[in-house]
Design a protein around this motif. Structure first.
Motif, mmCIF file in Angstrom:
data_model
loop_
_atom_site.group_PDB
_atom_site.id
_atom_site.type_symbol
_atom_site.label_atom_id
_atom_site.label_comp_id
_atom_site.label_asym_id
_atom_site.label_seq_id
_atom_site.Cartn_x
_atom_site.Cartn_y
_atom_site.Cartn_z
ATOM 1 N N UNK A 11 0.837 -1.201 0.000
ATOM 2 C CA UNK A 11 0.000 0.000 0.000
ATOM 3 C C UNK A 11 0.872 1.251 0.000
ATOM 4 N N UNK A 12 0.677 2.114 -1.002
ATOM 5 C CA UNK A 12 1.463 3.346 -1.079
ATOM 6 C C UNK A 12 1.172 4.259 0.099
ATOM 7 N N UNK A 13 -0.083 4.300 0.519
ATOM 8 C CA UNK A 13 -0.467 5.117 1.675
ATOM 9 C C UNK A 13 -0.712 4.216 2.873
ATOM 10 N N UNK A 14 0.059 4.442 3.925
ATOM 11 C CA UNK A 14 -0.056 3.627 5.134
ATOM 12 C C UNK A 14 -1.149 4.185 6.048
ATOM 13 N N UNK A 20 -10.879 1.207 -4.690
ATOM 14 C CA UNK A 20 -9.466 1.580 -4.697
ATOM 15 C C UNK A 20 -8.929 1.410 -6.115
ATOM 16 N N UNK A 21 -8.340 2.484 -6.674
ATOM 17 C CA UNK A 21 -7.854 2.432 -8.055
ATOM 18 C C UNK A 21 -6.498 1.741 -8.171
ATOM 19 N N UNK A 22 -5.739 1.702 -7.082
ATOM 20 C CA UNK A 22 -4.421 1.068 -7.104
ATOM 21 C C UNK A 22 -4.588 -0.436 -6.854
ATOM 22 N N UNK A 23 -4.256 -1.255 -7.855
ATOM 23 C CA UNK A 23 -4.568 -2.690 -7.760
ATOM 24 C C UNK A 23 -3.884 -3.389 -6.593
ATOM 25 N N UNK A 24 -2.560 -3.207 -6.348
ATOM 26 C CA UNK A 24 -1.950 -3.886 -5.203
ATOM 27 C C UNK A 24 -2.600 -3.507 -3.873
ATOM 28 N N UNK A 25 -2.942 -2.223 -3.718
ATOM 29 C CA UNK A 25 -3.602 -1.789 -2.485
ATOM 30 C C UNK A 25 -4.986 -2.410 -2.374
ATOM 31 N N UNK A 37 -6.029 -5.276 -3.619
ATOM 32 C CA UNK A 37 -5.868 -6.691 -3.270
ATOM 33 C C UNK A 37 -5.517 -6.848 -1.792
ATOM 34 N N UNK A 38 -4.692 -5.938 -1.283
ATOM 35 C CA UNK A 38 -4.316 -6.003 0.134
ATOM 36 C C UNK A 38 -5.512 -5.681 1.022
ATOM 37 N N UNK A 39 -6.291 -4.681 0.631
ATOM 38 C CA UNK A 39 -7.489 -4.346 1.407
ATOM 39 C C UNK A 39 -8.440 -5.537 1.442
ATOM 40 N N UNK A 40 -8.639 -6.178 0.289
ATOM 41 C CA UNK A 40 -9.541 -7.322 0.249
ATOM 42 C C UNK A 40 -9.029 -8.448 1.148
ATOM 43 N N UNK A 41 -7.711 -8.672 1.169
ATOM 44 C CA UNK A 41 -7.136 -9.694 2.050
ATOM 45 C C UNK A 41 -7.360 -9.324 3.513
ATOM 46 N N UNK A 42 -7.206 -8.038 3.832
ATOM 47 C CA UNK A 42 -7.464 -7.589 5.206
ATOM 48 C C UNK A 42 -8.932 -7.796 5.582
ATOM 49 N N UNK A 43 -9.818 -7.570 4.625
ATOM 50 C CA UNK A 43 -11.242 -7.791 4.879
ATOM 51 C C UNK A 43 -11.514 -9.267 5.163
#
Length: 235
Positions: free
Chosen positions: A17-20, A67-72, A74-80
């Motif tokens: 995630x670019x923004x922490x 979220x427009x940034x794909x890696x972020x 995917x990470x958000x979805x994993x956190x969910x």
């Protein structure tokens, strides 16, 4: 494991995630309010932390996050998926303009990019996360007009000057200031953020409050600790 931020009821992995996780985001997650929201949209979810905090606060709500940034994303979805609220959370890899869920939302929240007049970050992903222009906010306001329920509200956490501009523009298209929280680092410092609430009902009395984060350097105020107590292990 250094990328994982642990809350009382869930964890947020910030890798990719670019923004922490930051103060703006957790304040939005702790403060955004609606009486009984059934549907919530988080625009620019990043790590997913705001959606997770709102899922904890509003157990009857379904939450969508874009979220427009794909890696972020995917990470958000994993956190969910790894949270206790997995069945009520969904991340979408798209811009809010592209979102088509067919849902009218009780609550739309965003901790948006807001460096509208500053030099852009050379890192393209951080540039996407941090920088925008007024066209973005104009589109966001119109999106809210068309995607909020009758009694829904839009919550934004942004710098004071930008907040004032958006309040003025919102009035022209039918979104009116209902509440504002002015946020300061110290009691004697300038306001550096405003959390504004816009809805369809023009109010004669805007709810106003102030939040000071630090009593002194390294020591949080009781108000800040109380607000984040349901979430932070340290509080």
């Amino acid at each position: 494991m250094g990328s994982v931020f642990r809350f009382k009821q869930f964890e947020v992995d910030q890798a990719d995630c670019a923004m922490k996780i930051n103060t703006d985001g957790v304040l939005m997650g702790a403060k955004a309010w609606h009486k009984e929201p059934k549907s919530i949209l988080d625009i620019g979810t990043g790590t997913g932390v705001i959606s997770l905090m709102l899922a904890q606060r509003f157990p009857a709500a379904v939450l969508h996050a874009v979220e427009v940034d794909e890696p972020a994303c995917l990470r958000a979805q994993a956190n969910f998926i790894n949270s206790p609220f997995a069945d009520r959370l969904q991340a979408y890899h798209c811009s809010f303009e592209q979102l088509n869920t067919g849902v009218l939302y009780d609550l739309i929240v965003s901790n948006p990019p807001f460096y509208t007049r500053s030099l852009h970050n050379p890192d393209p992903r951080k540039q996407l996360a941090k920088h925008t222009d007024m066209e973005f906010f104009t589109k966001l306001l119109y999106f809210a007009v068309h995607n909020l329920n009758t009694y829904g509200s839009l919550h934004l956490i942004i710098p004071p000057t930008l907040a004032d501009e958006l309040v003025e523009h919102g009035q022209k298209i039918g979104l009116f200031l209902a509440a504002v929280m002015a946020i300061k680092s110290f009691n004697d410092s300038e306001v550096f953020r405003k959390l504004i609430v816009l809805n369809r009902e023009a109010s004669t009395q805007v709810q106003q409050e102030e939040l000071v984060i630090y009593q002194e350097k390294g020591r949080y105020t009781d108000a800040y600790k109380s607000l984040l107590h349901p979430f932070f292990l340290a509080f």
